[in-house]
Design an enzyme around this catalytic site. Sequence first.
Site, PDB file in Angstrom:
ATOM      1  N   LYS A  30       3.989 -14.036  -1.746  1.00 27.91           N
ATOM      2  CA  LYS A  30       2.629 -14.534  -1.845  1.00 27.91           C
ATOM      3  C   LYS A  30       1.819 -13.551  -2.688  1.00 27.91           C
ATOM      4  O   LYS A  30       1.335 -12.537  -2.190  1.00 27.91           O
ATOM      5  CB  LYS A  30       1.974 -14.690  -0.473  1.00 27.91           C
ATOM      6  CG  LYS A  30       0.649 -15.476  -0.543  1.00 27.91           C
ATOM      7  CD  LYS A  30      -0.357 -15.083   0.507  1.00 27.91           C
ATOM      8  CE  LYS A  30      -1.228 -13.953   0.078  1.00 27.91           C
ATOM      9  NZ  LYS A  30      -2.117 -14.243  -1.085  1.00 27.91           N
TER      10      LYS A  30
ATOM     11  N   ASP B  98      -1.579 -12.497  -4.918  1.00 29.39           N
ATOM     12  CA  ASP B  98      -2.985 -12.869  -4.853  1.00 29.39           C
ATOM     13  C   ASP B  98      -3.234 -14.033  -5.809  1.00 29.39           C
ATOM     14  O   ASP B  98      -2.722 -14.055  -6.930  1.00 29.39           O
ATOM     15  CB  ASP B  98      -3.865 -11.675  -5.230  1.00 29.39           C
ATOM     16  CG  ASP B  98      -5.331 -11.935  -4.955  1.00 29.39           C
ATOM     17  OD1 ASP B  98      -5.978 -12.585  -5.800  1.00 29.39           O
ATOM     18  OD2 ASP B  98      -5.833 -11.510  -3.907  1.00 29.39           O
TER      19      ASP B  98
ATOM     20  N   GLY C 249      -1.706  -3.558   0.497  1.00 29.11           N
ATOM     21  CA  GLY C 249      -3.081  -4.009   0.602  1.00 29.11           C
ATOM     22  C   GLY C 249      -3.909  -3.062   1.448  1.00 29.11           C
ATOM     23  O   GLY C 249      -3.609  -1.864   1.547  1.00 29.11           O
TER      24      GLY C 249
ATOM     25  N   GLU D  48       2.197  -0.386   2.217  1.00 28.01           N
ATOM     26  CA  GLU D  48       1.444   0.598   1.442  1.00 28.01           C
ATOM     27  C   GLU D  48      -0.013   0.200   1.496  1.00 28.01           C
ATOM     28  O   GLU D  48      -0.391  -0.886   1.041  1.00 28.01           O
ATOM     29  CB  GLU D  48       1.900   0.699  -0.003  1.00 28.01           C
ATOM     30  CG  GLU D  48       1.216   1.890  -0.682  1.00 28.01           C
ATOM     31  CD  GLU D  48       1.346   1.917  -2.178  1.00 28.01           C
ATOM     32  OE1 GLU D  48       0.327   1.753  -2.862  1.00 28.01           O
ATOM     33  OE2 GLU D  48       2.482   2.096  -2.660  1.00 28.01           O
ATOM     34  N   LEU D  49      -0.833   1.091   2.055  1.00 30.24           N
ATOM     35  CA  LEU D  49      -2.205   0.728   2.406  1.00 30.24           C
ATOM     36  C   LEU D  49      -3.206   1.587   1.636  1.00 30.24           C
ATOM     37  O   LEU D  49      -2.935   1.994   0.515  1.00 30.24           O
ATOM     38  CB  LEU D  49      -2.369   0.845   3.922  1.00 30.24           C
ATOM     39  CG  LEU D  49      -1.290   0.106   4.742  1.00 30.24           C
ATOM     40  CD1 LEU D  49      -1.475   0.336   6.232  1.00 30.24           C
ATOM     41  CD2 LEU D  49      -1.280  -1.382   4.416  1.00 30.24           C
TER      42      LEU D  49
ATOM     43  N   CYS E  83      -4.393   2.281  -5.630  1.00 32.79           N
ATOM     44  CA  CYS E  83      -4.286   2.919  -4.320  1.00 32.79           C
ATOM     45  C   CYS E  83      -4.109   4.426  -4.425  1.00 32.79           C
ATOM     46  O   CYS E  83      -4.534   5.163  -3.535  1.00 32.79           O
ATOM     47  CB  CYS E  83      -3.114   2.324  -3.543  1.00 32.79           C
ATOM     48  SG  CYS E  83      -3.271   0.572  -3.166  1.00 32.79           S
TER      49      CYS E  83
ATOM     50  N   GLU F 189     -12.897   4.177   1.448  1.00 34.92           N
ATOM     51  CA  GLU F 189     -12.234   3.921   0.171  1.00 34.92           C
ATOM     52  C   GLU F 189     -13.149   3.059  -0.697  1.00 34.92           C
ATOM     53  O   GLU F 189     -13.539   1.963  -0.308  1.00 34.92           O
ATOM     54  CB  GLU F 189     -10.898   3.215   0.386  1.00 34.92           C
ATOM     55  CG  GLU F 189     -10.108   3.018  -0.892  1.00 34.92           C
ATOM     56  CD  GLU F 189      -8.760   2.348  -0.661  1.00 34.92           C
ATOM     57  OE1 GLU F 189      -7.821   2.643  -1.413  1.00 34.92           O
ATOM     58  OE2 GLU F 189      -8.658   1.526   0.264  1.00 34.92           O
TER      59      GLU F 189
END
Length: 537
Positions: A201, A203, A252, A274-275, A308, A406
């Site tokens: 999926k 974006d 995300g 991964e944030l 990120c 952030e």
Amino acid sequence: MTDAQAPAQTGTNPLAPAPAGARTAADVVTPELVAQLTKGVVGSGRTANHTPFTGEKLADLPESTPEDVALAFERARAAQTVWGQVPVRQRAAVLLRFHDLVLERQAEVLDLIQLETGKARLHAHEEVQAVAVAARHYGRRAAAYLKPKRHAGAVPTLTKVVELRHPRGVVGQIAPWNYPLELSVGDALPAFVAGNAVVMKPDTETCLTALWARDLLIEAGLPAEVFQVVIGDGPVVGPAVVQHADYVSFTGSTRTGREVAQGAAARLVGVSLELGGKNAMLVLEDADIEKAAAGAVRACFSSAGQLCISIERLFVHESIADVFLERFAARTKAMRLGTSLAYGADMGSLVGERQLKTVTRHVEEAVAKGAKVVAGGVARPDVGPYFFEPTILDGVETPMSVCTEETFGPVVSIYRFSTDDEAVEHANSTPYGLNSSVWTKDARRGREIAARLRTGTVNINEGYAPAYGSAQSPMGGMKDSGLGRRHGSEGILKYTEAQTIAHQRLLPMAPSLGMDDAAYAAFMSRSLKLMKAFRFR
């Protein structure tokens, strides 16, 4: 599309627009291209995406429902049973052909990345580089990562043990908008070569780039049904992906990552995340100031800071802070903004209104509470609806949102320190732990400080590219920045299930040869002592 000349602005040095490119969105995103790329996408509704450069619609797209997601997984699962039996070297050959195709046809995807994300072309090329590196690495090394491994058995010579790696099945991948090539297909490549199918999926606003990559992988030899794409709103389609996946890969926000982890945990399936990050750059007193200032521009403003692993906090030793800030600000003010589909712009656009609002709020709040704008600080609607100048803030303190939250935009805060211990303490004083950077002429000192920073990657004398581009080494976050790693052995083995097969020969693991229980226990105790004495592992 043309770039308007920026008007003079009070208190700032306006950034000049880059030259306009000749191609427009309509030249690139044709109905024929959209029809080709969306072929096979499971979607019973309709949606659209838009370009940040102008806000105009790029394409009408199929929109997936939860039922469509279930159908995509059904198709992928059927295809995976065949794909998983293909020898690993044949699967790896697909990645190597894909590597060549990406480099040969990079102009196509660079246009798409720019139109969908608003990036400058050089920053879009970072994605091409990263995907080519990943394809080459796993194309060359997958067979070694996945080959059966022999291990020492419980009893030397009597027990033979082999470890096998099996594909998990169908990987559900939820990819973000900021790096639509690298963080979509770049993460899918090791899953494919490990024998999995993928339901991705992407974006919605950046799905054409991911679909282009899918089309190219099919051209390289990947069976079409092995790579399914579903398109739709995250809160609708995302949970459906998690509901059906045998493993979940997510990139995300930390908030959404927690929800994804909870959904995966409820089904007892693995997950990698991964944030977010609030990454720090440390400039020590012995750093090369010119190189550090140039590196800070790359580290803070690549992809308009929507990365990120980009730098949002810049710690500079007090003895060189004023000189460094002067050089850094001069380079920042000289940057060119642009919307052209050509090389030349130093920075592009934010991706949309929500990002622009966050950046604007962080800067305005900081200024209202006493921070000083050293460079930038304003939106640039004369260039495009979501442009914001690369911004340097001084005098930022903890009550300000920009200090701890952030920003995910072209904004960096400057802080001064007097000792290495103080710099490390401040750099670590965040819930995040994704990336950091250390600048010094003393390599040993740099490595020692790097080892004290609680981030998954640390770069010495560069911002983020060396660690991320080292495909043999793990990349990911500590603390609230995520779980698991991409790249290296961890980046492919996470997509597999380990199986241990132990073959016991000659004697059982039980009393035998006339021994009773006590004799067997004594025999095994002596054997264990001998194995330690002879340094068996």
